[in-house]
Design an enzyme around this catalytic site. Sequence first.
Site, PDB file in Angstrom:
ATOM      1  N   GLU A 433       1.127  -2.284  -1.826  1.00 60.21           N
ATOM      2  CA  GLU A 433       2.016  -2.182  -0.658  1.00 60.21           C
ATOM      3  C   GLU A 433       1.282  -1.585   0.543  1.00 60.21           C
ATOM      4  O   GLU A 433       1.875  -0.882   1.358  1.00 60.21           O
ATOM      5  CB  GLU A 433       3.205  -1.290  -1.035  1.00 60.21           C
TER       6      GLU A 433
HETATM    7  C1  LIG Z   1      -0.846  -3.753 -10.024  1.00 64.94           C
HETATM    8  C2  LIG Z   1      -0.892  -4.373  -8.670  1.00 64.94           C
HETATM    9  C3  LIG Z   1       0.225  -5.024  -8.189  1.00 64.94           C
HETATM   10  C4  LIG Z   1       0.190  -5.652  -6.945  1.00 64.94           C
HETATM   11  N1  LIG Z   1       1.275  -6.364  -6.515  1.00 64.94           N
HETATM   12  C5  LIG Z   1       1.151  -7.155  -5.401  1.00 64.94           C
HETATM   13  C6  LIG Z   1       2.190  -8.077  -5.053  1.00 64.94           C
HETATM   14  O1  LIG Z   1       3.249  -8.138  -5.680  1.00 64.94           O
HETATM   15  N2  LIG Z   1       1.978  -8.906  -3.983  1.00 64.94           N
HETATM   16  C7  LIG Z   1       0.821  -8.869  -3.247  1.00 64.94           C
HETATM   17  O2  LIG Z   1       0.697  -9.654  -2.318  1.00 64.94           O
HETATM   18  N3  LIG Z   1      -0.169  -7.992  -3.555  1.00 64.94           N
HETATM   19  C8  LIG Z   1      -0.038  -7.152  -4.611  1.00 64.94           C
HETATM   20  N4  LIG Z   1      -1.044  -6.284  -4.949  1.00 64.94           N
HETATM   21  C9  LIG Z   1      -2.244  -6.228  -4.106  1.00 64.94           C
HETATM   22  C10 LIG Z   1      -2.341  -4.942  -3.325  1.00 64.94           C
HETATM   23  O3  LIG Z   1      -1.391  -4.902  -2.315  1.00 64.94           O
HETATM   24  C11 LIG Z   1      -3.799  -4.820  -2.820  1.00 64.94           C
HETATM   25  O4  LIG Z   1      -4.607  -4.557  -3.958  1.00 64.94           O
HETATM   26  C12 LIG Z   1      -3.954  -3.745  -1.782  1.00 64.94           C
HETATM   27  O5  LIG Z   1      -3.302  -4.103  -0.588  1.00 64.94           O
HETATM   28  C13 LIG Z   1      -5.437  -3.450  -1.464  1.00 64.94           C
HETATM   29  O6  LIG Z   1      -6.157  -4.624  -1.230  1.00 64.94           O
HETATM   30  P1  LIG Z   1      -7.541  -4.853  -2.015  1.00 64.94           P
HETATM   31  O7  LIG Z   1      -7.273  -4.663  -3.466  1.00 64.94           O
HETATM   32  O8  LIG Z   1      -8.110  -6.151  -1.600  1.00 64.94           O
HETATM   33  O9  LIG Z   1      -8.462  -3.675  -1.562  1.00 64.94           O
HETATM   34  P2  LIG Z   1      -9.403  -3.675  -0.264  1.00 64.94           P
HETATM   35  O10 LIG Z   1      -8.651  -4.199   0.887  1.00 64.94           O
HETATM   36  O11 LIG Z   1     -10.696  -4.280  -0.617  1.00 64.94           O
HETATM   37  O12 LIG Z   1      -9.592  -2.110  -0.051  1.00 64.94           O
HETATM   38  C14 LIG Z   1     -10.589  -1.331  -0.726  1.00 64.94           C
HETATM   39  C15 LIG Z   1     -10.645   0.041  -0.067  1.00 64.94           C
HETATM   40  O13 LIG Z   1     -11.042  -0.107   1.309  1.00 64.94           O
HETATM   41  C16 LIG Z   1     -10.061   0.450   2.166  1.00 64.94           C
HETATM   42  N5  LIG Z   1      -9.953  -0.390   3.354  1.00 64.94           N
HETATM   43  C17 LIG Z   1      -9.803  -1.723   3.414  1.00 64.94           C
HETATM   44  N6  LIG Z   1      -9.707  -2.127   4.692  1.00 64.94           N
HETATM   45  C18 LIG Z   1      -9.777  -1.029   5.466  1.00 64.94           C
HETATM   46  C19 LIG Z   1      -9.728  -0.782   6.860  1.00 64.94           C
HETATM   47  N7  LIG Z   1      -9.546  -1.752   7.746  1.00 64.94           N
HETATM   48  N8  LIG Z   1      -9.868   0.498   7.275  1.00 64.94           N
HETATM   49  C20 LIG Z   1     -10.011   1.497   6.397  1.00 64.94           C
HETATM   50  N9  LIG Z   1     -10.057   1.326   5.076  1.00 64.94           N
HETATM   51  C21 LIG Z   1      -9.937   0.081   4.601  1.00 64.94           C
HETATM   52  C22 LIG Z   1      -8.778   0.511   1.357  1.00 64.94           C
HETATM   53  O14 LIG Z   1      -7.905   1.532   1.796  1.00 64.94           O
HETATM   54  C23 LIG Z   1      -9.311   0.763  -0.042  1.00 64.94           C
HETATM   55  O15 LIG Z   1      -9.516   2.140  -0.225  1.00 64.94           O
HETATM   56  C24 LIG Z   1      -0.996  -5.593  -6.163  1.00 64.94           C
HETATM   57  C25 LIG Z   1      -2.104  -4.894  -6.639  1.00 64.94           C
HETATM   58  C26 LIG Z   1      -2.071  -4.298  -7.877  1.00 64.94           C
HETATM   59  C27 LIG Z   1      -3.303  -3.604  -8.372  1.00 64.94           C
END
Ligand SMILES: Cc1cc2nc3c(=O)[nH]c(=O)nc-3n(C[C@H](O)[C@H](O)[C@H](O)COP(=O)(O)OP(=O)(O)OC[C@H]3O[C@@H](n4cnc5c(N)ncnc54)[C@H](O)[C@@H]3O)c2cc1C
Length: 579
Positions: A433
């Site tokens: 989220e």
């Molecule tokens: C169990 C689970 C359920 C989920 N359910 C859903 C769902 O129902 N629907 C859906 O669409 N998604 C879902 N997600 C996805 C979830 O919303 C994303 O994993 C989350 O938004 C982070 O994206 P990412 O994993 O690509 O991490 P990344 O975006 O790669 O982030 C990695 C790190 O970098 C930081 N970061 C990234 N960009 C920036 C920035 N611009 N500035 C500063 N820091 C940054 C982040 O804070 C984090 O610490 C789910 C994930 C999990 C694990």
Amino acid sequence: MAYRAPVTDFQFILDHVVDFPTVAATEMFADATPDTTQAILTEAGRMCQEVLAPVQRQGDLTPARLENGVVRCSPGFAEAYGAIAEGGWVGISAPAEYGGMGLPQTITSAVNDMMSAACLSLQLNPLMSQGQIEALEHHASDAIKQIYLPRLISGEWSGTMNLTEPQAGSDVGALRSRATDNGDGSYSVSGQKIFISWGDNDFTGNVCHLVLARLPDAPAGTRGISLFMVPKRIPDAQGEPGTANSLRVVSLEHKLGLHGSPTAVMEFDGATGWMIGAPNKGMAAMFTMMNNARLGVGIQGIGVAEGAYQHALAHAMDRQQGRTSDKGESGGAGPIAEHADVRRMLMHMKAEVFAARSLALGCAVATDMARATGEADWTARAAFLTPIVKAFGTDIGIEVAQMGIQVHGGMGFIEETGAAQYLRDVRVTAIYEGTNGIQAMDLVGRKLADGGDAAGRIIDEIESCAEGCRETLPDMAESIWQAAEALREACDWLVDHPDMDDRFAGASAFLRAFARVIGACAHLRAAMAEHTETGAAGPRTALARFYIERLLPEHTGLCAHATRGAAGLYAISNEDLAR
Ligand SMILES: Cc1cc2nc3c(=O)[nH]c(=O)nc-3n(C[C@H](O)[C@H](O)[C@H](O)COP(=O)(O)OP(=O)(O)OC[C@H]3O[C@@H](n4cnc5c(N)ncnc54)[C@H](O)[C@@H]3O)c2cc1C
């Protein structure tokens, strides 16, 4: 350990801390009388204790699995979900004209807190539906509303949210799923989505996917994203689930926790969908769902913190080790709860849950008041508080759950105790989220874009609360007044620094400092209410004193951190980081 729904605490916070009577006094929410609120909380609490809590462990031990393309859910989940749907707990705040109860989000929030404590992995399912209901209510055509809203609200169908793709996580604008116009009002949606919570199940009649995708020639980034309703089964002329749509669950993730919730990789292969909202305006519609879900996810953290606290307390009241403090009720022969260090952890957990819960319910009240009055100040307040609730609520969930393990000693590390499950389950709430880092950036970016007006109004209110308590509780009132001033200075510093990197560098610290001070004010209100009711200091005042004297001072370091800027973070090179 059995879960005990903290209904009395909710009632106390609603009456004395977050001024819920103001919500109930509006025309829109006139049905939320004290009797109705009490009855709903009691009944929902009973369901959580008797139906949801017993399946929490089963969800962990027997995760949802994919069998020949069909998701099989954890044992007991279908029946427990049935109880949620039958109780009307999905649609507490949904519009009455589509079968909802039309009650305030504040009541939904309290019920969601209890459901999360009892069984987080199952509660995530109705939470997704609730967000979807709100998005459809505000952005869908009448035809879509007529088909989907009654069935989502009754729980007959469930909803999901499909944003994430392998290359598009926090950067939603990088998504590549696409949609083409079929020329008959429908679209063909194709692409792969990952991490989709409750991407499928074996107990609802349909699964309604809200999918973000791009139209051909859409502008790059978030300005070129549209939103589509893509159901698992395409509704027939009567609105009943008809032919299977061209979508499937490719696989389910193996996760650290939250095993009862199937997290799916979804494939949409020319699946039929209908646009929600205007072309290229999908993010605005999705934000309705996400704001609802952000408050909801913050509350998930708080619910789990409550469950973990109760679990740890039961152990601490039972386990005997060594001679305990003479200050304890047992005069030296008590359980570990009477050791000063264990007592510190229990007080810390209890005080954090109260503060975070008050913050979240305060945000829900602002959301309800914004809706009932349409006043811009309420809207700005709800918008400002939402990322704080999401990040602080989930951080507290994690911190309290890990403290719960510590209270258990070695048994906390042993799975049978159940203490570890709380930590494993809640860990993801700080990630999904929108990660907590993204929440903090939202706070110091978009939410301070008004020059700090919304923040300033909350700080003014905290100071005036402190002034009102000075006579009765002078030392606590003074600490909070001082902390509010420090917060104001940090806020001014951020507003005066237009370089976003400077703001982002201190964003997480600023968010937590804000939460700390709001939490302290909630405790002060509770202590004051206790004095007014009983004429003396009792347990609520003692808990407030613990929070204000021992946890609030953290705000000093946080404010310092928030105002140091970005340069120092880059003073170490990438190479040095790796050395
Ligand atoms: C169990 C689970 C359920 C989920 N359910 C859903 C769902 O129902 N629907 C859906 O669409 N998604 C879902 N997600 C996805 C979830 O919303 C994303 O994993 C989350 O938004 C982070 O994206 P990412 O994993 O690509 O991490 P990344 O975006 O790669 O982030 C990695 C790190 O970098 C930081 N970061 C990234 N960009 C920036 C920035 N611009 N500035 C500063 N820091 C940054 C982040 O804070 C984090 O610490 C789910 C994930 C999990 C694990």
